[in-house]
Enzyme design. Sequence first.
Site, PDB file in Angstrom:
ATOM      1  N   GLU A 104      77.235  12.530  63.157  1.00  0.00           N
ATOM      2  CA  GLU A 104      76.023  12.341  62.359  1.00  0.00           C
ATOM      3  C   GLU A 104      75.182  13.615  62.327  1.00  0.00           C
ATOM      4  OE1 GLU A 104      71.956   9.622  62.395  1.00  0.00           O
ATOM      5  OE2 GLU A 104      73.773   8.845  63.331  1.00  0.00           O
ATOM      6  N   LYS A 289      68.908   2.563  69.311  1.00  0.00           N
ATOM      7  CA  LYS A 289      70.059   3.241  68.725  1.00  0.00           C
ATOM      8  C   LYS A 289      69.822   4.746  68.725  1.00  0.00           C
ATOM      9  CE  LYS A 289      72.657   4.928  65.122  1.00  0.00           C
ATOM     10  NZ  LYS A 289      72.502   6.195  64.383  1.00  0.00           N
ATOM     11  N   ASP A 305      83.266   6.263  78.970  1.00  0.00           N
ATOM     12  CA  ASP A 305      83.420   5.070  78.137  1.00  0.00           C
ATOM     13  C   ASP A 305      82.085   4.749  77.464  1.00  0.00           C
ATOM     14  OD1 ASP A 305      83.877   2.611  76.999  1.00  0.00           O
ATOM     15  OD2 ASP A 305      84.795   1.719  78.771  1.00  0.00           O
ATOM     16  N   HIS A 403      66.201  14.932  57.583  1.00  0.00           N
ATOM     17  CA  HIS A 403      67.587  14.539  57.362  1.00  0.00           C
ATOM     18  C   HIS A 403      68.142  15.003  56.020  1.00  0.00           C
ATOM     19  CE1 HIS A 403      68.780  12.082  60.738  1.00  0.00           C
ATOM     20  NE2 HIS A 403      67.614  11.471  60.734  1.00  0.00           N
TER      21      HIS A 403
END
Length: 781
Positions: A104, A289, A305, A403
């Site tokens: 991203e 997130k 992991d 962004h």
Amino acid sequence: MFSGNPAPASFSPFYETLSIAMSHSRIPSFYKFSVANRLRVLLEREVIDEREYEMLVDGAHVMDAAQADRLIENVISVFGLPMGLGLNFQINGRDYLVPMVVEEPSIIAAVSSAAKIVRGAGGFESHAERPLLIGQIQIVGVPHAAHARQALLQNAQEILDLANSLHPNMVARGGGAREIEVHTHGSTAAHGEMLVVHLLVDTRDAMGANLVNTMCEGAAPLVEKVSGGRVFLRILSNLTDRALVRSKAVIPTARLTAGDYSGEEVRDGIILANEFAETDPYRATTHNKGIMNGIDAVAIATGNDWRAIEAAAHAYAARTGRYSSLTRWYANAAGDLVGELDIPLKIGTVGGQVESNQAVKIAHRVLGIQSAAELAEVMGAVGLAQNFAAIKALSTHGIQRGHMTLHARSVAMAAGADAAIFDDVVDRLIAAGDIKVWKAREIIAELEDTARLEQVNTSTNTHQDVIEHADTAGDIGYGKIILLGEHSVVYGRHAIAAPIPLHVRAEVTAQANHIDLVIPRWGVEMRLAEPERAISSLHASITLIAERLGLADRGMRIDVFPHIPRANGLGASAALAVAVIRAMARCFDIEISEREISNLAFDCEKIAHGTPSGIDNTLATFGKPILFRRDNANSRADIEDLTTPHPIPVVIGLSGVATLTMQTVGSVRAAWQKNPERYESIFSQIDALALAGAEAMRKGDLVELGELMNIDHGLLNALQVSSREIEELVQIARDNGALGAKLTGGGGGGAMIAISEPDHCQAIASAMRSAGYNTFITEIR
């Protein structure tokens, strides 16, 4: 780990960057370097060794399909993801370069920016608890739950001893099963009372999943015997709330100022945004997130992991029965912004993933951690930094502003834009404000049609015809190379310069009130009515142009589309000035001659470079090869057009190291002032080379011109304006058939040029690209 040898004086600009960051995670302008030069920085700082450097350059660190086939089932290929470095981190008083694997855009840039702010306030504090992993043994059909629980607790040591006997090496390393807990869960639907034994295991630096599962399996028969029930599931839990990391940052409001927003406004906005996440699970999900954007990227890079880490984090966020924010932001008594993150992080630094994957091993080497606990502390700080970056953007200018360019790059790639038009597609997507794949494909089709038309024009017209056609098609300024005469031209000597097919294009549209400047490719979004704390040369130049054209009180939007790499000695600043002057004049119907454009661009060059020669603005305006000499006594320039009977093939190599002409010109001037007689002699030698070069060009004698360029480069190196990258490119060019090769422009990095016979150009360019440098091929006509 961060030691290094002193740099040769002739390479000082590049090594100056290195010395600033020699013992820090701060690497100024790292994002401007080519990938090859970023790797060189890491090698010079001994972050990676020579073998790892070679592996990264060659791509040998990437797992192949045969290796992957030994790890998972049904392998058909290996999937790639970008790996970058989070910079500027200082955690518990120590610096870290943080490897991050993520697809991203903006994540690494944002976390590095946040870490830089926190670094200036003293850095992050991070503490990892003892790394305990929980194994669960489920017991059903228990005749009497309370009695069974009591019996299990009374026999706890026997159960622990049995579990530890299965992994004596772990116990020898200071780990092993530490204690048990027994939880009752009431009656099941068909299997009576259910108890769950928690086996708490210190797995040290291992992730420990297989180890804990083995212990649960081995202890199950004893647990069954003691409880009187029947053991069913025996497996670890990924809710690792006995391996918490607590990270903290304290940031004075003075460090939070962002554009129009005061530090207090930014602080209060971040606190309010966090309160939203604390009370609303819909917001908290996105909030958390953002934290995991950073933590997962480090987890993947270090072979951990990330799915288990994600599961633990989100379960922990819902531990009260309501999903909430993992971070807390508040103001302390002094008014500083305080951020805290508590998160379960059970990770490992040893085991199969680390040992079997070269990319992971290199990431561990770059990070330089000594234990799993230390890695967890780094991850916690990265998560807090990522969260800070996100909510700071949201509570000020909005996250989309940061962004947009990066999103446009992803869309352009998805649409299939190739390298030749990629930046053009990105610029046009941003200008259109509709960043969609369909729009990118539409732009690609338009650019390809234009390229086909220009190819036809090039094959039927002379070079001058093509330039004139381009001039009428838009408001542009041309880039340039200097074949002979850098630096001496500032002292009244001759220089040879020629245009290159790279240019800067500008568009100006009238609007109410303000003057806005937007250069997406360079990340510039500026309103001239809002003075910067330190006025940049770009701000000052655009202001000067508007004033000279009588437009200082007019509103306009200036969109600039540069096709010349910035700070590479190829005349980008002069080309930008010329393009903007032309675009302003066109928009507001102002008549201005080419000579007036050049003169105004020269005044802009004074702002950018201090003591410009006048070559850049001349080439940017007129776009044809010239023999140039500036008469400093009379403040005028002698300009003679140069022609050559045959096109001269040129390969341009970009060092990847940005350079400021003002700095290199200044360093030469300081040396000249100390010993004018010595340096005047060098300038006169360069002058003679330029005059001889002009004659060689007129005759089309490439061998002679190449020899003169080689001699000139030696003199420029004597002036200490070369760099290690330039020297490497020059040697590559000569080894692959170049007749002449030298730096071009101010030096200190930037670009170099090589001339050759036409059939050698591709070999020279390919060799440069193989060494990690960007190149392109052109010709002088």
